[in-house]
Design a protein around this motif. Sequence first.
Motif, PDB file in Angstrom:
ATOM      1  N   THR A  20      61.310  47.900 -67.252  1.00 65.58           N
ATOM      2  CA  THR A  20      60.880  47.544 -68.817  1.00 65.58           C
ATOM      3  C   THR A  20      61.422  45.765 -69.177  1.00 65.58           C
ATOM      4  OG1 THR A  20      63.147  48.894 -69.356  1.00 65.58           O
ATOM      5  CG2 THR A  20      61.055  50.114 -68.946  1.00 65.58           C
ATOM      6  N   THR A  21      61.745  45.501 -69.039  1.00 62.48           N
ATOM      7  CA  THR A  21      62.209  44.204 -69.138  1.00 62.48           C
ATOM      8  C   THR A  21      61.282  42.710 -67.918  1.00 62.48           C
ATOM      9  OG1 THR A  21      64.353  44.130 -67.765  1.00 62.48           O
ATOM     10  CG2 THR A  21      64.668  44.768 -69.669  1.00 62.48           C
ATOM     11  N   GLU A  22      61.797  41.800 -69.031  1.00 56.97           N
ATOM     12  CA  GLU A  22      60.944  41.206 -67.842  1.00 56.97           C
ATOM     13  C   GLU A  22      61.913  40.494 -66.746  1.00 56.97           C
ATOM     14  OE1 GLU A  22      61.856  40.802 -71.423  1.00 56.97           O
ATOM     15  OE2 GLU A  22      60.731  39.544 -72.129  1.00 56.97           O
ATOM     16  N   VAL A  23      60.975  40.669 -65.575  1.00 61.45           N
ATOM     17  CA  VAL A  23      61.382  40.516 -64.509  1.00 61.45           C
ATOM     18  C   VAL A  23      62.673  39.488 -64.031  1.00 61.45           C
ATOM     19  CG1 VAL A  23      60.949  40.879 -62.005  1.00 61.45           C
ATOM     20  CG2 VAL A  23      59.589  42.435 -63.491  1.00 61.45           C
ATOM     21  N   GLU A  24      62.220  38.487 -64.114  1.00 61.27           N
ATOM     22  CA  GLU A  24      63.108  37.530 -63.446  1.00 61.27           C
ATOM     23  C   GLU A  24      64.085  37.240 -64.421  1.00 61.27           C
ATOM     24  OE1 GLU A  24      63.149  32.159 -63.254  1.00 61.27           O
ATOM     25  OE2 GLU A  24      61.848  33.565 -64.558  1.00 61.27           O
ATOM     26  N   HIS A  25      63.940  37.534 -66.110  1.00 59.88           N
ATOM     27  CA  HIS A  25      66.110  37.081 -66.276  1.00 59.88           C
ATOM     28  C   HIS A  25      66.913  38.539 -66.155  1.00 59.88           C
ATOM     29  CE1 HIS A  25      65.123  33.897 -69.995  1.00 59.88           C
ATOM     30  NE2 HIS A  25      64.871  33.836 -68.369  1.00 59.88           N
ATOM     31  N   SER A  26      65.685  39.513 -65.647  1.00 54.89           N
ATOM     32  CA  SER A  26      66.638  40.846 -64.916  1.00 54.89           C
ATOM     33  C   SER A  26      67.295  40.753 -63.898  1.00 54.89           C
ATOM     34  CB  SER A  26      66.124  42.350 -65.014  1.00 54.89           C
ATOM     35  OG  SER A  26      65.380  42.381 -64.591  1.00 54.89           O
ATOM     36  N   GLN A  27      66.681  40.098 -63.095  1.00 52.35           N
ATOM     37  CA  GLN A  27      66.901  39.382 -61.200  1.00 52.35           C
ATOM     38  C   GLN A  27      68.067  38.509 -61.684  1.00 52.35           C
ATOM     39  OE1 GLN A  27      63.471  38.329 -60.110  1.00 52.35           O
ATOM     40  NE2 GLN A  27      63.345  40.042 -59.059  1.00 52.35           N
ATOM     41  N   HIS A  28      68.312  37.673 -63.079  1.00 50.78           N
ATOM     42  CA  HIS A  28      69.136  36.593 -63.359  1.00 50.78           C
ATOM     43  C   HIS A  28      70.755  37.827 -63.097  1.00 50.78           C
ATOM     44  CE1 HIS A  28      67.182  33.653 -61.782  1.00 50.78           C
ATOM     45  NE2 HIS A  28      66.730  33.501 -62.920  1.00 50.78           N
ATOM     46  N   VAL A  29      70.503  38.499 -64.681  1.00 54.48           N
ATOM     47  CA  VAL A  29      71.666  39.287 -64.863  1.00 54.48           C
ATOM     48  C   VAL A  29      72.669  40.039 -63.729  1.00 54.48           C
ATOM     49  CG1 VAL A  29      71.908  41.077 -66.434  1.00 54.48           C
ATOM     50  CG2 VAL A  29      70.822  38.955 -67.179  1.00 54.48           C
ATOM     51  N   ILE A  30      71.500  41.150 -62.986  1.00 54.48           N
ATOM     52  CA  ILE A  30      72.183  41.532 -62.237  1.00 54.48           C
ATOM     53  C   ILE A  30      72.172  41.119 -61.538  1.00 54.48           C
ATOM     54  CG2 ILE A  30      71.208  43.492 -60.587  1.00 54.48           C
ATOM     55  CD1 ILE A  30      71.118  44.612 -63.198  1.00 54.48           C
ATOM     56  N   GLU A  35      77.995  39.000 -58.641  1.00 53.81           N
ATOM     57  CA  GLU A  35      78.868  38.417 -58.389  1.00 53.81           C
ATOM     58  C   GLU A  35      80.382  38.740 -59.039  1.00 53.81           C
ATOM     59  OE1 GLU A  35      77.056  34.288 -59.367  1.00 53.81           O
ATOM     60  OE2 GLU A  35      75.448  34.418 -57.698  1.00 53.81           O
ATOM     61  N   VAL A  36      80.160  38.984 -59.928  1.00 54.04           N
ATOM     62  CA  VAL A  36      81.293  39.368 -60.903  1.00 54.04           C
ATOM     63  C   VAL A  36      81.866  40.730 -60.676  1.00 54.04           C
ATOM     64  CG1 VAL A  36      81.787  40.484 -63.190  1.00 54.04           C
ATOM     65  CG2 VAL A  36      80.180  38.641 -63.961  1.00 54.04           C
ATOM     66  N   LEU A  37      81.350  41.541 -60.044  1.00 54.97           N
ATOM     67  CA  LEU A  37      81.623  42.988 -58.934  1.00 54.97           C
ATOM     68  C   LEU A  37      82.017  42.328 -57.610  1.00 54.97           C
ATOM     69  CD1 LEU A  37      79.534  45.184 -59.691  1.00 54.97           C
ATOM     70  CD2 LEU A  37      81.197  45.128 -60.839  1.00 54.97           C
ATOM     71  N   ILE A  38      82.335  41.187 -57.046  1.00 53.64           N
ATOM     72  CA  ILE A  38      82.483  40.046 -56.055  1.00 53.64           C
ATOM     73  C   ILE A  38      83.778  39.813 -56.120  1.00 53.64           C
ATOM     74  CG2 ILE A  38      81.575  39.371 -54.054  1.00 53.64           C
ATOM     75  CD1 ILE A  38      78.724  40.300 -53.878  1.00 53.64           C
ATOM     76  N   ALA A  39      83.444  39.135 -57.272  1.00 49.94           N
ATOM     77  CA  ALA A  39      85.188  38.549 -57.155  1.00 49.94           C
ATOM     78  C   ALA A  39      86.069  39.504 -57.905  1.00 49.94           C
ATOM     79  CB  ALA A  39      84.242  37.368 -58.583  1.00 49.94           C
ATOM     80  N   ALA A  40      85.700  40.700 -58.437  1.00 48.33           N
ATOM     81  CA  ALA A  40      86.680  40.975 -59.078  1.00 48.33           C
ATOM     82  C   ALA A  40      87.411  42.413 -57.742  1.00 48.33           C
ATOM     83  CB  ALA A  40      86.044  42.119 -59.820  1.00 48.33           C
ATOM     84  N   ASN A  41      86.954  42.072 -56.469  1.00 46.37           N
ATOM     85  CA  ASN A  41      87.585  42.657 -55.125  1.00 46.37           C
ATOM     86  C   ASN A  41      88.488  41.881 -55.338  1.00 46.37           C
ATOM     87  OD1 ASN A  41      88.276  43.796 -52.689  1.00 46.37           O
ATOM     88  ND2 ASN A  41      86.047  42.564 -51.878  1.00 46.37           N
ATOM     89  N   THR A  42      89.513  42.840 -55.645  1.00 50.32           N
ATOM     90  CA  THR A  42      90.834  41.892 -55.232  1.00 50.32           C
ATOM     91  C   THR A  42      92.085  42.860 -54.356  1.00 50.32           C
ATOM     92  OG1 THR A  42      92.219  43.893 -57.231  1.00 50.32           O
ATOM     93  CG2 THR A  42      91.560  41.592 -57.811  1.00 50.32           C
ATOM     94  N   GLN A  43      91.468  43.584 -53.269  1.00 55.25           N
ATOM     95  CA  GLN A  43      92.080  44.735 -52.045  1.00 55.25           C
ATOM     96  C   GLN A  43      91.804  44.077 -51.305  1.00 55.25           C
ATOM     97  OE1 GLN A  43      95.074  46.099 -53.140  1.00 55.25           O
ATOM     98  NE2 GLN A  43      94.790  45.858 -55.078  1.00 55.25           N
ATOM     99  N   ASP A  44      90.603  43.130 -50.572  1.00 61.88           N
ATOM    100  CA  ASP A  44      90.573  42.375 -49.477  1.00 61.88           C
ATOM    101  C   ASP A  44      89.893  44.027 -49.335  1.00 61.88           C
ATOM    102  OD1 ASP A  44      91.918  40.208 -49.624  1.00 61.88           O
ATOM    103  OD2 ASP A  44      93.377  40.695 -48.751  1.00 61.88           O
ATOM    104  N   LEU A  45      89.072  44.410 -49.352  1.00 57.38           N
ATOM    105  CA  LEU A  45      87.776  45.246 -49.484  1.00 57.38           C
ATOM    106  C   LEU A  45      86.457  44.424 -48.215  1.00 57.38           C
ATOM    107  CD1 LEU A  45      86.875  47.315 -52.502  1.00 57.38           C
ATOM    108  CD2 LEU A  45      88.823  47.282 -50.247  1.00 57.38           C
TER     109      LEU A  45
END
Length: 369
Positions: A20-30, A35-45
Motif C-alpha cells: 500500500t506504499t511506494e515500494v522503493e521507500h518502503s524497501q529502504h525503511v525496512i 540493520e538497526v536490529l542486527i546492530a542491536a545484537n549484543t549477545q553474539d548471536l
Amino acid sequence: MAKSLLFLPDISGFTKFVQTTEVEHSQHVIAELLEVLIAANTQDLQLAEIEGDALFFYKEGEVLSQERLLAQIETMFTAFYSHLKLLETNRICPCNACASAPWLELKLVAHCGELQFIEVQGNRKPFGQEVIEAHRLLKNSIESENYALISKQLANAIELPIYYYSKVYRFKEGQEVYDGREVAYIYSLIDQTKLNLHTFSQGRKVSFGHGPPMTFEKEFPISAASLMEYITNYTYRHYWVKGVDRFEYNGNEVTRLGTEHVCVVNGKHLNFVTVTKEVKPGQLVYGEVTSSPPPVDELYQFYILTPVSETSCVLKVEIYWKARSWFKKALVALVVKRVFKKNTENALHRLAQFVLEKSGEPEALGPAV
C-alpha cells in the motif's frame, strides 16, 4: 547434545506496508530497520539468514540465561522503536511509505532445541524440526503484532516463570496446534512507552533575518511529491547537477533531516547536511547546508515546492550564504554570485530535462527566472 537458541525478530505489517506504499521507500525503511536490529545484537548471536522482513539468529550449543535473554529482547525492541521515532521526527518525504513507517511493529520469537545443520554454497545454516517450529510460532493467535514470545521449552530451560513481570514484561500463557501437535509458550505485549528509547539529534530548522539573496523559480509538469523525490534522492543527482566527480551517500537510507551526503569536486569533499525552514502550509521543502565551499563560510540551498495541480507544481530555489570577512564579502559580490546564478540556472534546466525524460514528454521547458 547441548540445546541451542533460536531467535527470530519479525517486522509486523511489512506485507501491507509494501502493498500500500511506494515500494522503493518502503524497501529502504525496512532495510534500515533490519540493520538497526542486527546492530542491536549484543549477545553474539549468529545471523543465519535475512528472511524478507525478518531475521533468523541462533546461538549454537548455548541458551542465554534468563537475564541475558530478556535484556537482548528489550534491546531489540528499544532500538527498533527508537529508530521509528527518528524516522517520524526527522521526516521530510511526503510519500505514504515514509508517513506510515511509524506504525510498523515488531514481534519476536525465541525458542530452543537441538540443531542440525546443512551447508549450501559454503553457507552453514540450521535446519530441522526446531527451526520449523520456531518459524511456525510466528503464526499464532495472539491478538497483537507487537510482542515477545518465548516457547515453553525455552522458558523451562532458563527457569523463566510463566507469569514473570517487570517494567517491560507482563507474560501470559498461550498455545497453538501445529500438525496435530500442541506447542505451548508464554508471551508479553510490549508497550513502547515503557522502553527507554534512545535520544537522537533532531533535524535543524534554520531561519534568517532577511530574504534570500538569490531566488529562482520554474514550473514543472509533475506532482510536487514526485519532484521532491527527484530532488532528495541522491541517486538522481548526477543527472541534473554537473561538475561533480561523484556523490557519496547512504543508498539504503531515505533522505531526512540530518542526512549527510558528499559532493566530490576536483578531489575536494563538500559535506552537505539536510536542513529545513518554515514554509507555507501545503508547500514541501528540502534544504541542505555546507560549511566547506570556498570562499563563503556557509552555503544554504532550499528547494520549495508549491503544488499547482495533481500533475504540476512550481519549484522555487532560495540560496543563502554567510561570509564573515570583508574579503569574502567582496569576493561574493564580485564573482561568486555570478557563479551561483549560472550553476543554479543550469541545474534547474537539466532537472527540467530529466523530468521530461522520465515522464516521456518530448518538449523542453523554458528557462528559470
